[in-house]
Design a protein around this motif. Structure first.
Motif, PDB file in Angstrom:
ATOM      1  N   TRP A  68       0.862  -1.187   0.000  1.00 57.35           N
ATOM      2  CA  TRP A  68       0.000   0.000   0.000  1.00 57.35           C
ATOM      3  C   TRP A  68       0.890   1.225   0.000  1.00 57.35           C
ATOM      4  O   TRP A  68       1.968   1.225   0.600  1.00 57.35           O
ATOM      5  CB  TRP A  68      -0.877   0.039   1.251  1.00 57.35           C
ATOM      6  CG  TRP A  68      -2.004  -0.940   1.296  1.00 57.35           C
ATOM      7  CD1 TRP A  68      -2.335  -1.875   0.344  1.00 57.35           C
ATOM      8  CD2 TRP A  68      -2.948  -1.098   2.352  1.00 57.35           C
ATOM      9  NE1 TRP A  68      -3.426  -2.600   0.750  1.00 57.35           N
ATOM     10  CE2 TRP A  68      -3.828  -2.145   1.973  1.00 57.35           C
ATOM     11  CE3 TRP A  68      -3.150  -0.466   3.565  1.00 57.35           C
ATOM     12  CZ2 TRP A  68      -4.881  -2.556   2.787  1.00 57.35           C
ATOM     13  CZ3 TRP A  68      -4.198  -0.880   4.373  1.00 57.35           C
ATOM     14  CH2 TRP A  68      -5.058  -1.909   3.981  1.00 57.35           C
ATOM     15  N   GLU A  69       0.415   2.258  -0.659  1.00 57.44           N
ATOM     16  CA  GLU A  69       1.072   3.548  -0.531  1.00 57.44           C
ATOM     17  C   GLU A  69       0.837   4.089   0.883  1.00 57.44           C
ATOM     18  O   GLU A  69      -0.233   3.887   1.473  1.00 57.44           O
ATOM     19  CB  GLU A  69       0.527   4.534  -1.564  1.00 57.44           C
ATOM     20  CG  GLU A  69       0.765   4.120  -3.005  1.00 57.44           C
ATOM     21  CD  GLU A  69       2.230   4.130  -3.381  1.00 57.44           C
ATOM     22  OE1 GLU A  69       2.983   4.916  -2.769  1.00 57.44           O
ATOM     23  OE2 GLU A  69       2.630   3.352  -4.268  1.00 57.44           O
ATOM     24  N   LEU A  70       1.828   4.764   1.435  1.00 58.49           N
ATOM     25  CA  LEU A  70       1.691   5.279   2.797  1.00 58.49           C
ATOM     26  C   LEU A  70       0.524   6.247   2.927  1.00 58.49           C
ATOM     27  O   LEU A  70      -0.150   6.288   3.965  1.00 58.49           O
ATOM     28  CB  LEU A  70       2.989   5.966   3.229  1.00 58.49           C
ATOM     29  CG  LEU A  70       4.126   5.051   3.698  1.00 58.49           C
ATOM     30  CD1 LEU A  70       5.309   5.883   4.139  1.00 58.49           C
ATOM     31  CD2 LEU A  70       3.658   4.147   4.824  1.00 58.49           C
ATOM     32  N   ASP A  71       0.286   7.016   1.887  1.00 60.90           N
ATOM     33  CA  ASP A  71      -0.807   7.990   1.954  1.00 60.90           C
ATOM     34  C   ASP A  71      -2.170   7.322   2.035  1.00 60.90           C
ATOM     35  O   ASP A  71      -3.149   7.967   2.429  1.00 60.90           O
ATOM     36  CB  ASP A  71      -0.763   8.904   0.727  1.00 60.90           C
ATOM     37  CG  ASP A  71       0.467   9.801   0.720  1.00 60.90           C
ATOM     38  OD1 ASP A  71       1.041  10.008   1.807  1.00 60.90           O
ATOM     39  OD2 ASP A  71       0.862  10.266  -0.367  1.00 60.90           O
ATOM     40  N   SER A  72      -2.254   6.033   1.658  1.00 58.20           N
ATOM     41  CA  SER A  72      -3.545   5.349   1.696  1.00 58.20           C
ATOM     42  C   SER A  72      -3.868   4.783   3.076  1.00 58.20           C
ATOM     43  O   SER A  72      -5.005   4.391   3.329  1.00 58.20           O
ATOM     44  CB  SER A  72      -3.571   4.209   0.662  1.00 58.20           C
ATOM     45  OG  SER A  72      -2.654   3.180   1.024  1.00 58.20           O
ATOM     46  N   VAL A  73      -2.885   4.740   3.975  1.00 55.44           N
ATOM     47  CA  VAL A  73      -3.122   4.210   5.326  1.00 55.44           C
ATOM     48  C   VAL A  73      -3.875   5.257   6.134  1.00 55.44           C
ATOM     49  O   VAL A  73      -3.384   6.360   6.361  1.00 55.44           O
ATOM     50  CB  VAL A  73      -1.790   3.847   6.011  1.00 55.44           C
ATOM     51  CG1 VAL A  73      -2.049   3.343   7.434  1.00 55.44           C
ATOM     52  CG2 VAL A  73      -1.049   2.795   5.201  1.00 55.44           C
ATOM     53  N   GLN A  74      -5.073   4.901   6.579  1.00 56.01           N
ATOM     54  CA  GLN A  74      -5.913   5.833   7.335  1.00 56.01           C
ATOM     55  C   GLN A  74      -6.081   5.445   8.800  1.00 56.01           C
ATOM     56  O   GLN A  74      -6.382   6.295   9.627  1.00 56.01           O
ATOM     57  CB  GLN A  74      -7.292   5.932   6.671  1.00 56.01           C
ATOM     58  CG  GLN A  74      -7.260   6.478   5.257  1.00 56.01           C
ATOM     59  CD  GLN A  74      -8.645   6.674   4.685  1.00 56.01           C
ATOM     60  OE1 GLN A  74      -9.649   6.562   5.389  1.00 56.01           O
ATOM     61  NE2 GLN A  74      -8.722   6.967   3.397  1.00 56.01           N
TER      62      GLN A  74
END
Length: 213
Positions: A152-158
């Protein structure tokens, strides 16, 4: 005449005519090939996934793979117990001489027993801890296991959740805000899509690397 023969034997030279010699063309340097990794060599496979300029912040493997907890464990125990009970009843029909049905019924119960064992002990038949590698880079989170890579891209981790066990290990559960819909027993269910780092010896270190980007 001898002078002419001597001049004719002289080869062509660019310096005689004042023409610059052409520069020697150098072949561009090629990037050395990355080592090929076997399906079980998770560390080498992880190294192949890193893009140029991508920096590895943390990596680790499970120290211990835990089974289900709470309601999941209760369901697994119930399912395995029922499957064993069915197999016991089927074996009794075999000893009673029930013919073809006495042979088919015990065979029918074996897959359910295997499923129950897998539910209760997911590590049975699955990848070993050394065949799994979790990683956090400055761009992505990755899970490498038995030749399969998920990232996963880091920006997609919520969302980030931690789970601790009495033996000191822990799980790091990541969510990306997406929801999966599935059907069971005629009903619609929803669950969050997650990526899990399971059985880490130091789950806090993994979380710290994730938040240090």
């Amino acid at each position: 005449m001898w002078q002419e023969r001597e001049n004719s034997s002289v080869g062509y030279n660019e310096e005689m005519f004042g023409e610059p010699s052409s520069p020697v063309q150098q072949e561009p340097e090629q990037e050395p090939p990355r080592p090929r990794a076997a399906a079980g060599d998770a560390q080498a496979l992880l190294a192949r996934q890193l893009a140029p300029g991508e920096r590895l912040l943390w990596s680790g493997s499970p120290k211990k793979l835990h089974g289900p907890r709470g309601a999941g464990k209760l369901f697994a125990v119930f399912f395995l117990g029922f499957a064993c009970f069915w197999e016991l009843m089927a074996l009794q029909t075999l000893t009673a001489g029930a013919g073809v049905f006495g042979i088919v019924f015990p065979l029918f119960g074996i897959p359910f027993i295997l499923v129950g064992i897998k539910l209760l002990f997911p590590q049975v038949g699955g990848p070993k801890p050394e065949e799994i590698v979790y990683a956090v880079t400055d761009q992505r989170v990755l899970v490498v296991t038995r030749g399969r890579v998920s990232s996963w891209e880091l920006d997609s981790v919520q969302g980030v959740e931690k789970r601790y066990y009495p033996d000191g290990t822990g799980d790091l559960i990541l969510s990306n805000g997406q929801v999966e819909t599935y059907y069971r027993n005629g009903h619609t269910h929803h669950r969050n899509i997650t990526m899990e780092f399971s059985g880490l010896a130091d789950v806090d270190a993994a979380e710290a690397a994730l938040r240090s980007r």
